[in-house]
Design an enzyme around this catalytic site. Sequence first.
Site, mmCIF file in Angstrom:
data_model
loop_
_atom_site.group_PDB
_atom_site.id
_atom_site.type_symbol
_atom_site.label_atom_id
_atom_site.label_comp_id
_atom_site.label_asym_id
_atom_site.label_seq_id
_atom_site.Cartn_x
_atom_site.Cartn_y
_atom_site.Cartn_z
ATOM 1 N N PHE A 11 0.901 -0.840 -0.126
ATOM 2 C CA PHE A 11 -0.294 -0.237 0.255
ATOM 3 C C PHE A 11 0.862 1.322 -0.354
ATOM 4 O O PHE A 11 0.995 1.931 -0.874
ATOM 5 C CB PHE A 11 -0.668 0.130 1.088
ATOM 6 C CG PHE A 11 -1.475 1.396 1.837
ATOM 7 C CD1 PHE A 11 -2.225 2.326 0.835
ATOM 8 C CD2 PHE A 11 -1.577 1.300 2.848
ATOM 9 C CE1 PHE A 11 -3.186 3.436 1.358
ATOM 10 C CE2 PHE A 11 -1.834 3.183 3.625
ATOM 11 C CZ PHE A 11 -3.152 3.446 2.294
ATOM 12 N N ASP A 31 9.448 -7.079 -3.628
ATOM 13 C CA ASP A 31 7.985 -7.577 -2.766
ATOM 14 C C ASP A 31 8.094 -8.983 -2.450
ATOM 15 O O ASP A 31 7.292 -9.561 -3.863
ATOM 16 C CB ASP A 31 6.948 -7.035 -3.311
ATOM 17 C CG ASP A 31 5.613 -6.862 -2.547
ATOM 18 O OD1 ASP A 31 5.272 -5.331 -1.652
ATOM 19 O OD2 ASP A 31 5.161 -7.855 -1.816
ATOM 20 N N GLY A 36 1.400 -7.803 -0.161
ATOM 21 C CA GLY A 36 1.373 -6.983 -1.158
ATOM 22 C C GLY A 36 0.442 -7.478 -2.900
ATOM 23 O O GLY A 36 -0.048 -8.185 -2.981
ATOM 24 N N TYR A 149 4.135 -7.310 17.107
ATOM 25 C CA TYR A 149 4.147 -6.601 15.984
ATOM 26 C C TYR A 149 5.132 -4.992 16.703
ATOM 27 O O TYR A 149 5.895 -4.545 16.194
ATOM 28 C CB TYR A 149 3.165 -5.602 15.834
ATOM 29 C CG TYR A 149 3.010 -4.449 14.355
ATOM 30 C CD1 TYR A 149 3.896 -5.380 13.482
ATOM 31 C CD2 TYR A 149 2.368 -3.779 14.259
ATOM 32 C CE1 TYR A 149 4.020 -4.052 12.413
ATOM 33 C CE2 TYR A 149 2.513 -3.003 13.227
ATOM 34 C CZ TYR A 149 3.696 -2.450 12.450
ATOM 35 O OH TYR A 149 3.771 -2.648 10.935
#
Length: 319
Positions: A11, A31, A36, A149
Amino acid sequence: MRYLITGGAGFIGSHLADALIARGDEVTALDNLATGSLENVRHLEGNPAFQLIVGTILDPALVDQLMADCDVVVHLAAAVGVKWIIDNPLSSIQTNIRGTEIVLEAANQHKRTVLLASTSEVYGKNGHGPLSEDDDRVVGATSVSRWLYATTKACDEFLALAYHREKQLPVIILRFFNTVGPRQTGQYGMVVPRFVKQALLGQPLTVFGDGQQTRCFTDVQDAVRCVLALADTPKAIGRIFNIGGSQEVTIQGLAERVIAMTGSTSEIVYLPYEQAYEKGFEDMRRRVPNTTRLRETIGFAPDSDLDTILRRVIDYFQK
Ligand code: UDP
């Protein structure tokens, strides 16, 4: 200049690629297409200034080769999205820790400038007013997956700062706050695309918790402008920057706004966190950036208002 964007079909990565190419730079996007998508960069296909390499940052030989061919790397590839992290804890840790180490080591071998994507998640549950870059991180127990995270991205920051201090590697750390815009998917948990899609389909908008938690949503175009300006500012090197919008909104308020702006007949339903995510889930009540450092360094900070941001997302989904 040639930019290597890890996560370049994601994004933020795809919007960054667009902006770089528009100003005359060249882009190699690396990627693995986990979160993605080819759709995000389809319009760049055949553009001589753009190449997409489908591969992983966990491949040191590939990363080294791409690093040799670029001038600057923007390291965006990471496991992202609260839902994605909770569903894929092991690969998230591997991507965020080992992947970043591979990227930083290759950058160090070739002495390339690195812009490292981090996140407002690193502040954890610190909900005390606008958050400054040097404020405390308050994270919960390791049994709560969400905190992996914050913890892995904090490790990434430590690693980047260590390369800077010990090896003089030029690094700039970008702490993104709830970046939103076209191409973002709600599949991995992000609230704005989820609410917009629910509203357009006439489905109930699912507010998690009591809806009184707040966020400052940041337009992806604003965020990209900040990244480009920081990349061109030598005094940004070795420092951490909050990149976030200024308009604080409750999640309930966000849901109401999305319903009003789409003219939807949807209702709002409230889901307990443990039903939405997992047992023991913890959220942050308030998350607001202090962007003084960003303003002092590049002269501006993200300032698009929420309605403008939502309008762009609604138009994207309507198309
Ligand atoms: N959220 C929600 N409904 C959804 C998705 C998210 O109420 O369908 C809430 C989530 O619990 C959080 C906020 O919206 O309080 C922002 O969530 P997001 O995952 O977009 O970003 P976060 O700030 O949690 O990283």
